[in-house]
Every structure is written in C-alpha cells, then in structure tokens.
Design an enzyme around this catalytic site. Sequence first.
Site, PDB file in Angstrom:
ATOM      1  N   TRP A  35       0.824  -1.035   0.135  1.00 43.86           N
ATOM      2  CA  TRP A  35      -0.035  -0.063   0.063  1.00 43.86           C
ATOM      3  C   TRP A  35       1.020   1.216  -0.080  1.00 43.86           C
ATOM      4  CZ3 TRP A  35      -0.333   4.042   3.611  1.00 43.86           C
ATOM      5  CH2 TRP A  35      -1.350   4.918   3.576  1.00 43.86           C
TER       6      TRP A  35
ATOM      7  N   ASP B 146      -6.749  -3.925  10.547  1.00 47.08           N
ATOM      8  CA  ASP B 146      -6.076  -2.496  10.467  1.00 47.08           C
ATOM      9  C   ASP B 146      -6.891  -1.342  11.099  1.00 47.08           C
ATOM     10  OD1 ASP B 146      -4.397  -0.665   9.441  1.00 47.08           O
ATOM     11  OD2 ASP B 146      -4.924  -0.759   7.454  1.00 47.08           O
TER      12      ASP B 146
ATOM     13  N   GLU C   9      -3.157  -3.197  -2.336  1.00 45.86           N
ATOM     14  CA  GLU C   9      -4.385  -2.268  -1.476  1.00 45.86           C
ATOM     15  C   GLU C   9      -4.670  -1.049  -2.237  1.00 45.86           C
ATOM     16  OE1 GLU C   9      -3.475  -1.527   2.782  1.00 45.86           O
ATOM     17  OE2 GLU C   9      -5.540  -1.010   3.132  1.00 45.86           O
TER      18      GLU C   9
ATOM     19  N   ASP D  82      -9.636  -2.989   2.053  1.00 49.51           N
ATOM     20  CA  ASP D  82      -9.505  -2.323   3.528  1.00 49.51           C
ATOM     21  C   ASP D  82     -11.270  -1.605   3.302  1.00 49.51           C
ATOM     22  OD1 ASP D  82      -9.478  -0.137   5.391  1.00 49.51           O
ATOM     23  OD2 ASP D  82      -7.284  -0.533   5.453  1.00 49.51           O
TER      24      ASP D  82
ATOM     25  N   HIS E  17     -11.376   2.239   2.955  1.00 53.01           N
ATOM     26  CA  HIS E  17     -10.903   2.789   1.805  1.00 53.01           C
ATOM     27  C   HIS E  17     -11.755   3.037   0.451  1.00 53.01           C
ATOM     28  CE1 HIS E  17      -6.595   1.729   2.701  1.00 53.01           C
ATOM     29  NE2 HIS E  17      -7.115   2.401   3.923  1.00 53.01           N
TER      30      HIS E  17
ATOM     31  N   HIS F 116      -8.369  -6.085   4.801  1.00 52.32           N
ATOM     32  CA  HIS F 116      -8.273  -5.324   6.181  1.00 52.32           C
ATOM     33  C   HIS F 116      -9.398  -4.987   6.792  1.00 52.32           C
ATOM     34  CE1 HIS F 116      -3.753  -3.607   5.428  1.00 52.32           C
ATOM     35  NE2 HIS F 116      -3.767  -5.004   5.609  1.00 52.32           N
TER      36      HIS F 116
ATOM     37  N   ASP G 281     -11.542   7.280   6.386  1.00 51.38           N
ATOM     38  CA  ASP G 281     -10.750   6.066   6.779  1.00 51.38           C
ATOM     39  C   ASP G 281      -9.988   6.383   8.142  1.00 51.38           C
ATOM     40  OD1 ASP G 281      -9.093   3.809   6.639  1.00 51.38           O
ATOM     41  OD2 ASP G 281      -7.611   4.943   5.604  1.00 51.38           O
TER      42      ASP G 281
ATOM     43  N   LYS H  88      -7.046   2.733  -2.310  1.00 52.75           N
ATOM     44  CA  LYS H  88      -7.649   3.637  -1.317  1.00 52.75           C
ATOM     45  C   LYS H  88      -8.171   4.706  -2.124  1.00 52.75           C
ATOM     46  CE  LYS H  88      -6.351   6.278   2.851  1.00 52.75           C
ATOM     47  NZ  LYS H  88      -5.457   6.130   4.017  1.00 52.75           N
TER      48      LYS H  88
ATOM     49  N   ASP I 176      -9.938   4.797  10.898  1.00 57.95           N
ATOM     50  CA  ASP I 176      -9.466   3.545  11.649  1.00 57.95           C
ATOM     51  C   ASP I 176      -9.490   3.347  12.997  1.00 57.95           C
ATOM     52  OD1 ASP I 176      -7.516   1.950   9.465  1.00 57.95           O
ATOM     53  OD2 ASP I 176      -6.790   4.016   9.118  1.00 57.95           O
TER      54      ASP I 176
HETATM   55  C1  RNT Z   1      -3.594   3.052   5.081  1.00 61.99           C
HETATM   56  C2  RNT Z   1      -4.006   1.319   4.638  1.00 61.99           C
HETATM   57  C3  RNT Z   1      -2.622   0.499   5.210  1.00 61.99           C
HETATM   58  C4  RNT Z   1      -2.092   1.135   6.602  1.00 61.99           C
HETATM   59  C5  RNT Z   1      -1.113  -0.077   7.193  1.00 61.99           C
HETATM   60  C6  RNT Z   1      -0.459   0.464   8.378  1.00 61.99           C
HETATM   61  O1  RNT Z   1      -4.947   3.732   4.839  1.00 61.99           O
HETATM   62  O2  RNT Z   1      -5.064   1.055   5.248  1.00 61.99           O
HETATM   63  O3  RNT Z   1      -2.963  -0.702   5.217  1.00 61.99           O
HETATM   64  O4  RNT Z   1      -3.050   1.315   7.472  1.00 61.99           O
HETATM   65  O5  RNT Z   1      -0.273  -0.554   6.201  1.00 61.99           O
HETATM   66 ZN    ZN Z   2      -5.349  -1.217   5.415  1.00 58.53          ZN
END
Ligand code: RNT
Ligand code: ZN
Length: 418
Positions: free
Chosen positions: A181, A325, A222, A257, A260, A284, A292, A224, A294
């Site tokens: 990523w 994640d 990955e 993810d 994203h 993720h 995003d 985004k 998290d």
């Molecule tokens: C970031 C991505 C990625 C990170 C990690 C730390 O938006 O989700 O996967 O969170 O690699």
């Molecule tokens: Zn991620």
Amino acid sequence: MSFENAVKEYRRFGVDAEAAIERLRPVPVSLHCWQGDDVRGFDTDPSKPLTGGIQTTGSYPGRARTPDELMSDIDAALKLCPGTKKINLHASYAIFENGDYADRDALEPKHFEKWVSFCKERGLGADFNPTFFSHPKCDPLTLSSPNEETRRFWIDHGKACIRISQYLAEQLGQPCIMNIWTGDGFKDIPGDRLGPRVRYRESLDEILSEPFDFEKVKPCIESKVFGIGVEAYTAGSSEFALSYAAMNKERCIPLMDNGHYHPTEVVSDKIPALLAFFPEIALHITRPIRWDSDHVVLFDDETREICREIVRCGGLDGRVRIALDYFDASINRVSAWVTGFRNTQKALLYALLQPTDELKRLQDIGDFTRLMVIQEELKTAPFGEIWQEYCRRCGAPADGEWFKEIEKYEHEVLEARR
Ligand code: RNT
Ligand code: ZN
C-alpha cells in the site's frame, strides 16, 4: 440459558452450533502490530509526524516504544483473544541489534529474526508489509514518483520485503501475506493522472519480478479512495489495484480495506464480486467513521455482513485472508487490540451460525417472505452462550472476564512508561 439449550435453539433453525465452533478455531486472523505504538515503528523519528496519509489521534499513556515493550503488549493482547492468530508486521518494525542499522532498501531477513523467534515460541504465523510512508525518501511520492532515484529506492524496498516475506513463510511454515500500500497522491487537482499510475504499475512489475514462491508469499495490492493531504487523487485507486491484480493473478491478489471506499460503498458486497473472478483475496478489517479513520472494529452490522460473506463464499478455506487494520491512540491500546480481535471472531462465529444453505435455497425458490422472517428471527437467537463456550474451548477468557486483565496490565506495566 445454558450452552446446551442455546445449541437446541440454533438447531430449530437447522444450525449446528458445535460444528460452527470447531470450524472457526483453526481460521487465522492477522493481528496488526501497529496498534501498539500508533504506527511509529522502530526506524522513524518519534518527534516527526507520520506521513503518507497515515494519522493517529489521541495521546493515551503507555505507547510501546521499544521492541520489548511492543512484544510484551502483543502477548498481553494475545492471551485474551480466542482463535488462531497471526502477527502482521510492517518493515518499519525491523529490529536492529548492535547498531547494524539498514535503510529500508537494504533490509534483510536477519532484521526480523527476533520476530521469528517471537512467533515460533508462540506458534504464530506472520504477515508482512513494506512501509512506503513516514520516511525521508517519500518525495512525497514513492513507487509512482517521477524522480528515478526515489522510485528506485522504493522498488528496492519492495524487493527486500519479498525476500523477508519468503523468509517469514519458510521459518514459520505458513504463507506470508505481503501487502503493498502506498499513500501516493495529490492534495489538489493533478496535471497528470496517468503518469503516476503507469509508473506505479511499472514499479509493481519490478518488485514482483523478485523471485518468490506464490504458495508461500502472497503479494497483495491495497487500494484507497483518498487520504488526508491527498484528497484530490490517489495513484492506487480501486480500479488501479483491481486491474493490476486481475492482470497478474499468478503472482498477486487484491486487498480491500473497508475504510478505503466512499462512505456508502460496502466491502461486504465487494467480496463475492471479487470472488467471482479471483481465487484468493485479502481483507483489512477496520471501522471507518466518515472517512478512513481506523477506529477499533466493533460487532456492528457491516463487520457481521463482511463475515457472513466470507463464510458464505467459502472464504474460511484460505480464499479470503483476514487481517485487522486500525489504530486508536485515544484509548488503552491493548484493549483496542483485544476488542477488535474479539469482535472479528464474534462476527465470524455469528456468521457460522447462519443456516447458509437454507437462506440460499429460499432465495433461489423466490421465497423472499420467509427469507426475511428467518434472518430477522436469527438476530435474537442465543448467540452469547455459544460465544462464551467458544472462548472457553479456546482457553481464552469469556466476556466479562478479560477486561480486568487489561486494567491490571495498565496498572502494572503501562503506567510505568513515562
Ligand atoms: C492505510 C492502509 C494501510 C495501513 C497499514 C499501516 O490507509 O490501510 O493498510 O493502515 O499498512
Ligand atoms: Zn489497510
């Protein structure tokens, strides 16, 4: 209600709760090391902000600052989590002993020896991630940079990470999911959208030209939609990442993810869409709030729906690689790990307690009335008893028992970190 009575209740729906418990136990879920230290790693300057679209907010005391502290915190979390775990590492968590520092383009398996011992002693597999952020060589672009020197540095980093992933897989006897990523993108309207993507594609080709065994190393791409500071454009968009994976099926897999995408898009619906084409995908699991962000994974509707699709699509047999994640620095970090991991396990168990074949049959014969009624009634089935029994069988504390361990650990260990 007793566990036995709960099993009977589920039998009324045609569900075998005993089988569900046994099905979940061996399924690996990857626990991300970066919740423990706010994604800092060991090779970044703690006085500098994180870069590349990664941000943590909060300043709860007790952040792990060294490999030993992080490992101790991971241990504290692991013993409170039921099920099979893997550890998800980032390249920035390389451990340099006796001052043998190596920059990211020169990392070697030996810099992860300590992690290998950690995993071996605990019977864990490991996943891996090259770290394309929080480093002076982000210009700010990495794999899509027009500067050849920058791009070369990051390609070499990617290749080093393939070698490290192969080492982790061989040492631990389990496949290593290696996720690529980058936060490459622009804050404002670009003058060239194609150039960075073509360079990103070429960089990926070069990284994946490093020899590896696809049975052991599973490189992922990955995507985004946007990030903080890269609101207008990200090189690794969804279309980019999916197209790359589709064109390179023999050597990489797509990773989604669920933070994203645009806020009304759901990854639960994308899982079967991808599995109609890809033999394997990776996830993720996170919790976005408006963006995003998290946040810690909860036992919420979308987490349950994601897990229902994993189960229904045969994802537990390795077709869907599950990783967590998220990174919340505003609460006890060990608790954050445990809460998210347990909730993922809960959602998987909940999904295994659905009469999957019957729901499918009702849909296929067009009995949507009954389909709705059954799905609604299942929501008040005695799930809690089955979950508590699952925890007990895994040798993990049940709900109501684990949090006091966190309080004790905070008091005895985290509070001393100042
Ligand atoms: C970031 C991505 C990625 C990170 C990690 C730390 O938006 O989700 O996967 O969170 O690699
Ligand atoms: Zn991620």
